[in-house]
Design a protein around this motif. Structure first.
Motif, PDB file in Angstrom:
ATOM      1  N   CYS A 180      47.513  47.241  50.773  1.00 56.25           N
ATOM      2  CA  CYS A 180      46.897  48.180  50.060  1.00 56.25           C
ATOM      3  C   CYS A 180      45.543  48.486  51.029  1.00 56.25           C
ATOM      4  O   CYS A 180      45.129  49.770  50.593  1.00 56.25           O
ATOM      5  N   CYS A 206      41.502  45.002  46.124  1.00 57.38           N
ATOM      6  CA  CYS A 206      42.737  44.533  46.924  1.00 57.38           C
ATOM      7  C   CYS A 206      43.578  43.715  45.606  1.00 57.38           C
ATOM      8  O   CYS A 206      43.031  42.940  44.950  1.00 57.38           O
ATOM      9  N   SER A 207      44.816  44.438  45.619  1.00 60.08           N
ATOM     10  CA  SER A 207      45.707  43.972  44.475  1.00 60.08           C
ATOM     11  C   SER A 207      46.977  43.050  45.110  1.00 60.08           C
ATOM     12  O   SER A 207      47.961  43.041  44.422  1.00 60.08           O
ATOM     13  N   CYS A 208      46.837  42.819  46.540  1.00 53.66           N
ATOM     14  CA  CYS A 208      47.901  42.063  47.210  1.00 53.66           C
ATOM     15  C   CYS A 208      47.617  40.776  47.015  1.00 53.66           C
ATOM     16  O   CYS A 208      46.714  40.226  47.026  1.00 53.66           O
TER      17      CYS A 208
END
Length: 512
Positions: free
Chosen positions: A354, A363-365
């Motif tokens: 992302c 950040c969504s990882c």
């Protein structure tokens, strides 16, 4: 009757001499070409016959045999049309042998008898000059390339009938004169400038160090932080091209048919930015009969790889050898070809899919996604990158402020001073930049004091550096010292160089 005319062919990016032999004799009328010929060369028999007919040159029906020697080297391209036509005219007695002495011919023929431009004229004429030829007949559009070589007379030919008339009366032959713009050193004119970059002091500093010592650099940061913007401006702070560099760059682009229309020499550093879908052969060069790839087209300039992890693994790994040797060797059944690959690698990437890691508010990882993404760039490749710098997002004040940024010209002047120090240091050794120093040169030119030695030892153990990584730090520290005019590498120089390797451990290390 027998005749012999000379031309030149291409092997890789180097030219070689080709003898075009013609024999006109008794027998069943026909036109036969022999030798190791590509289809487009063999088809020259039809183009030449039709061009001579449409130019008003009538040939009695005889048996015509054409041989292109050396017969064991494959000839390709359309540059042999004009020499074949001249050889046929000479074999028929329409051109005297005295006019052919010391002359070579290059050019494609249209069916109307016009002489058309061909690619690769720069290395072809260079080879003819080096072999002692005094004069070369070229298509009008290729004359600037021929003049750029120098020390060989260039004659422009518009059509095959004009060539025949000149050769029948050599006193009418008019050689071209060298234009003043060919004699002058290339002045660099770029569409970008570093004064357009707001903020990013760390990236600007790291980029100046990278260019000063020809060190490969990696920008790592979130999208929109200015990584690509800075990379586009790297050529603007590189020193002006010398005539030797102009010829090398232009030779490669000439072979690929990529010279700008109406220009014979490049006056700006190449900036190649292949898309991440680029194939292995397009990057390295190759094919059944190899041609230069992106690494060669970027030679003496910049190879920019944006979104580095998105490139195929094998495409990135092919860079490892040219990054060390500054050239690339391609082996095929029919020969081994060497192409220059003396480029500055500038790469850019996000820290995660992302792009916002380690900012967990954006950040969504997950950890697995981040590791898989970063793992696409191998440690051996990272080991060949001297500087790794993090790009922080610019603040609103930096974007909208009225502060004047330093232009490329001012940075280039400092880079040239640092390069001049390196030039004097390595004079006569075959080395030109700090990044190209061998182990013996590193020991000679990068001595450390006790404090600096202790700092390097702690960095070596703490960052788990390889031997190559340790050498890279010393080379970068030597460049930083050169930029300040310091004779010895100080603790501040070494500390800054170590800092540019710390991101590798932060993101790719076990605890990253």
């Amino acid at each position: 009757m027998f005749s012999k005319v000379y031309s030149a062919g291409l092997q890789g990016i180097e030219g070689y001499l080709v003898q075009v032999e013609a024999d006109v004799g008794d027998g069943l009328p026909g036109f036969h070409m022999v030798g190791y010929l590509a289809p487009e060369v063999r088809e020259a028999q039809d183009r030449v016959r039709t061009a001579l007919k449409n130019a008003g040159i009538r040939l009695p029906p005889r048996k015509v045999t054409i041989n292109l020697s050396p017969a064991d080297i494959r000839k390709d391209g359309t540059a042999f049309d004009l020499p074949v036509a001249v050889a046929v005219l000479a074999a028929y007695g329409m051109v005297g042998p005295a006019a052919l002495k010391g002359s070579a011919f290059i050019g494609e023929l249209g069916l109307d008898g016009q002489v058309k431009p061909v690619r690769g004229v720069l290395p072809l004429v260079s080879a003819l000059r080096d072999l002692g030829w005094k004069r070369c007949f070229l298509p009008v559009e290729n004359v600037p390339e021929g003049l750029a070589v120098g020390q060989i007379d260039i004659v422009k030919v518009k059509n095959v009938k004009q060539a025949m008339e000149w050769l029948a009366d050599p006193g009418k032959i008019q050689k071209e004169s060298i234009h003043e713009w060919l004699l002058a050193e290339g002045s660099q004119g770029y569409a970008y400038d570093f004064c357009e970059v707001n903020g990013q002091r760390l990236i600007r500093r790291a980029t100046e160090i990278a260019v000063s010592g020809q060190h490969n650099i990696l920008y790592l940061g979130p999208p929109g932080s200015g990584k690509s913007m800075v990379a586009q401006r790297v050529p603007t702070i590189m020193p002006s091209l010398s005539r030797e560099e102009q010829l090398e760059i232009s030779k490669i682009h000439s072979v690929c048919g990529m010279l700008p229309p109406g220009k014979a020499l490049f006056n700006t550093r190449p900036f190649r930015a292949p898309h991440h879908t680029v194939s292995l052969q397009a990057m390295a060069g190759g094919g059944k009969y190899p041609k230069p790839g992106e690494v060669s087209l970027a030679s003496r300039g910049v190879l920019f790889l944006d979104e580095l992890p998105e490139y195929r693994r094998e495409v990135l790994e092919i860079l490892r050898q040219p990054l060390e040797d500054r050239k690339i060797m391609i082996s095929r059944v029919n020969g081994r070809y060497g192409f220059p690959a003396n480029f500055l690698l500038v790469a850019a990437m996000n820290p995660c899919p992302c792009g916002f890691y380690p900012d967990r508010s954006r950040c969504s990882c997950n950890e697995r996604q981040i590791r898989r993404y970063l793992g696409r760039v191998s440690r051996p490749l990272l080991d060949r990158i001297d500087l790794c710098v993090e790009a922080a997002p610019a603040t609103y004040g930096e974007l909208r402020g009225d502060k004047e940024n330093e232009p490329s010209q001012a940075i280039r002047e400092r880079v040239e001073r640092a390069r001049e120090i390196q030039k004097r240091r390595f004079q006569g050794s075959g080395t030109f930049f700090n990044s190209a120093m061998g182990n013996r040169q590193v020991k000679q030119y990068c001595p450390l004091g006790a404090e600096e030695e202790d700092l390097l030892q702690r960095a070596f153990q703490g960052q788990r550096l390889s031997a190559r990584g340790c050498q890279k730090i010393l080379k970068v520290a030597r460049t930083i010292a050169d930029m300040e005019g310091a004779r010895q590498i100080g603790k501040s120089h070494l500390g800054e160089a170590v800092g540019y390797r710390s991101l590798e451990e932060k993101y790719w290390g076990k605890e990253g």
